[in-house]
Design an enzyme around this catalytic site. Structure first.
Site, short mmCIF file in Angstrom:
data_model
loop_
_atom_site.label_atom_id
_atom_site.label_comp_id
_atom_site.label_asym_id
_atom_site.label_seq_id
_atom_site.Cartn_x
_atom_site.Cartn_y
_atom_site.Cartn_z
N GLY A 13 -51.81 67.86 -38.69
CA GLY A 13 -51.71 69.27 -39.06
C GLY A 13 -50.43 69.96 -38.65
N MET A 96 -54.38 63.06 -47.65
CA MET A 96 -54.21 61.66 -48.05
C MET A 96 -55.38 61.18 -48.91
SD MET A 96 -51.31 61.40 -46.76
CE MET A 96 -50.96 59.68 -47.12
N ILE A 98 -56.04 61.04 -53.22
CA ILE A 98 -55.57 61.39 -54.57
C ILE A 98 -56.69 62.11 -55.30
CG2 ILE A 98 -54.78 60.49 -56.78
CD1 ILE A 98 -53.52 58.15 -55.24
N LEU A 99 -56.40 63.32 -55.73
CA LEU A 99 -57.41 64.16 -56.38
C LEU A 99 -57.46 63.87 -57.88
CD1 LEU A 99 -56.54 67.43 -54.49
CD2 LEU A 99 -58.69 66.18 -54.28
N ASN A 113 -48.36 70.67 -53.61
CA ASN A 113 -48.36 69.53 -52.69
C ASN A 113 -46.99 69.36 -52.06
OD1 ASN A 113 -49.37 66.99 -51.53
ND2 ASN A 113 -47.98 65.99 -52.97
N HIS A 115 -44.43 66.65 -50.55
CA HIS A 115 -44.20 65.21 -50.66
C HIS A 115 -42.83 64.87 -50.07
CE1 HIS A 115 -44.60 61.17 -52.10
NE2 HIS A 115 -43.50 61.24 -52.81
N ASP A 155 -47.68 63.06 -57.81
CA ASP A 155 -46.33 63.49 -57.46
C ASP A 155 -45.43 63.69 -58.68
OD1 ASP A 155 -46.98 63.46 -54.72
OD2 ASP A 155 -46.52 61.33 -54.58
N GLU A 184 -39.80 69.58 -43.88
CA GLU A 184 -41.11 69.93 -44.44
C GLU A 184 -41.61 71.24 -43.84
OE1 GLU A 184 -43.11 65.57 -45.36
OE2 GLU A 184 -43.43 66.49 -43.41
#
Length: 200
Positions: A13, A96, A98-99, A113, A115, A155, A184
């Site tokens: 997190g 982690m 994949i939707l 997202n 990446h 992605d 990030e």
């Protein structure tokens, strides 16, 4: 009216913490209403609780043990988020899993997202490892980070923000990971604010 954000995580997190810190500083453009994890042990759940943010955990293992599919998992998760939060934006921050379309189609244009690669480079898992391997082989001098809209293809959604990250002579994999994570933490809150400001 304050924009509502749901953040999906799977791990420590640190990117969630960057969002929490940005919200505290009035730089997020909305309020984190819920943090969702697919791992009961994710330390990000502790970060959320410490910040007074509601949490919810749903594990794929429980679904598989019950003979249910990934699509069932995704559909139920989407229904839970809609019914309890009705968010303006969903942020995948180290999520982690994949939707499938069962989830993505419920929030079209409202999922982003983070990446650790630039558009068109190293889609999917282990992006930093793959970039580092090419650097060691003399095939590249840098990589990058992007925040993009989520579509069913992994992605491949439209980029919102990108930033290049150099590979430095003598870098270890950990050095590159640390440099990428710092970027990030910087660009994810900016991307969230940009999307929410544009949706006013």
């Amino acid at each position: 009216m304050t924009k509502r954000i749901v953040v999906l995580i799977s791990g420590s997190g640190t990117n969630l913490q960057a969002l929490i810190d940005a919200e505290k500083q009035g730089q997020l453009g909305g309020k984190i209403a819920l943090v969702v994890s697919n791992k009961k042990s994710a330390h990000g759940l502790v970060r959320a609780a410490d910040a007074g943010i509601a949490t919810y955990t749903q594990t794929l293992k429980a679904y598989k043990d019950a003979g249910k599919s990934r699509e069932d998992f995704d559909r139920d998760l989407a229904e839970h988020i809609v019914s309890t939060q009705n968010p303006d934006l969903i942020v995948l921050a180290g999520w982690m899993h994949i939707l499938s379309s069962a989830f993505v189609d419920s929030f079209s244009g409202r999922i982003i997202n983070l990446h650790p690669a630039l558009p068109g480079e190293f889609d999917g898992a282990h992006a930093i490892d793959r970039a580092y391997s090419e650097f060691v082989d003399g095939k590249r001098t840098g990589t990058g980070v992007m925040v993009h809209y989520v579509i069913p293809e992994v992605d491949k959604g439209k980029p919102i923000l990108t930033q290049q990250v150099p590979c430095m002579e003598g870098d270890s994999l950990q050095d590159l990971e640390d440099r990428i994570h710092a970027v990030e933490h910087e660009i994810l809150p900016k991307a969230v604010k940009r999307v929410l400001d544009c949706s006013m």
